[in-house]
Write a protein that holds these residues in place. Structure first.
Motif, short mmCIF file in Angstrom:
data_model
loop_
_atom_site.label_atom_id
_atom_site.label_comp_id
_atom_site.label_asym_id
_atom_site.label_seq_id
_atom_site.Cartn_x
_atom_site.Cartn_y
_atom_site.Cartn_z
N GLY A 65 -10.68 -14.10 17.76
CA GLY A 65 -10.17 -14.46 16.45
C GLY A 65 -9.47 -15.80 16.37
N LEU A 107 -10.91 -13.40 9.37
CA LEU A 107 -10.62 -12.29 10.26
C LEU A 107 -10.60 -10.94 9.54
N THR A 165 -10.36 -9.81 14.89
CA THR A 165 -11.70 -10.29 15.22
C THR A 165 -12.32 -10.94 13.98
N VAL A 166 -13.31 -11.77 14.21
CA VAL A 166 -14.01 -12.42 13.10
C VAL A 166 -14.85 -11.37 12.38
#
Length: 137
Positions: A92, A44, A49-50
């Protein structure tokens, strides 16, 4: 001679130890591959978020696996181009699913595309095209 999913997994574990336990090959063959990526806190970026590099690594590996599934174990096939379009924020707390389709398998270059999804969402979070140079014998 095409490589099997098991042969590719063994090869990756041996030659690319950086391909860790987060990556799983779901299927390979017919100029395609499907991979999963187990999202964890190291995946993350701020905002939950990724991270983009995770998406790029997943796409690059999906292309490589699909290529090995077509031409066999070739360690010196290398990425020459990778273009990524980030379409929406990956969730995420959901794993990722990559679907790769090879568009051209040539003697020296192979090109494909990868769509990446957050699990449980039918809308892609990224679309990737990539080209690999294949070693000439």
């Amino acid at each position: 001679m095409p490589a099997t999913q098991q042969e590719i997994q063994q090869f990756l574990q041996f030659i690319f130890p950086q391909v860790n336990d987060n990556f799983t090959i779901h299927s390979v063959g017919n100029q395609s591959a499907e991979l999963y990526y187990k999202v964890d806190t190291q995946s993350l970026r701020p905002g939950g978020t990724v991270a983009g590099p995770v998406l790029m690594a997943l796409a690059d590996l999906a292309l490589y696996v699909a290529i090995l599934g077509e031409i066999g174990i070739v360690s010196l096939a290398v990425t020459t181009n990778l273009n990524i379009n980030f379409l929406r924020k990956p969730v995420g707390d959901q794993n990722l699913h990559a679907i790769c389709k090879l568009m051209k398998v040539g003697k020296t270059l192979t090109m494909g595309e990868v769509s990446i999804f957050s699990m449980g969402d039918e809308n892609a979070v990224a679309h990737v095209t990539g080209t690999y140079a294949l070693p000439t014998h």
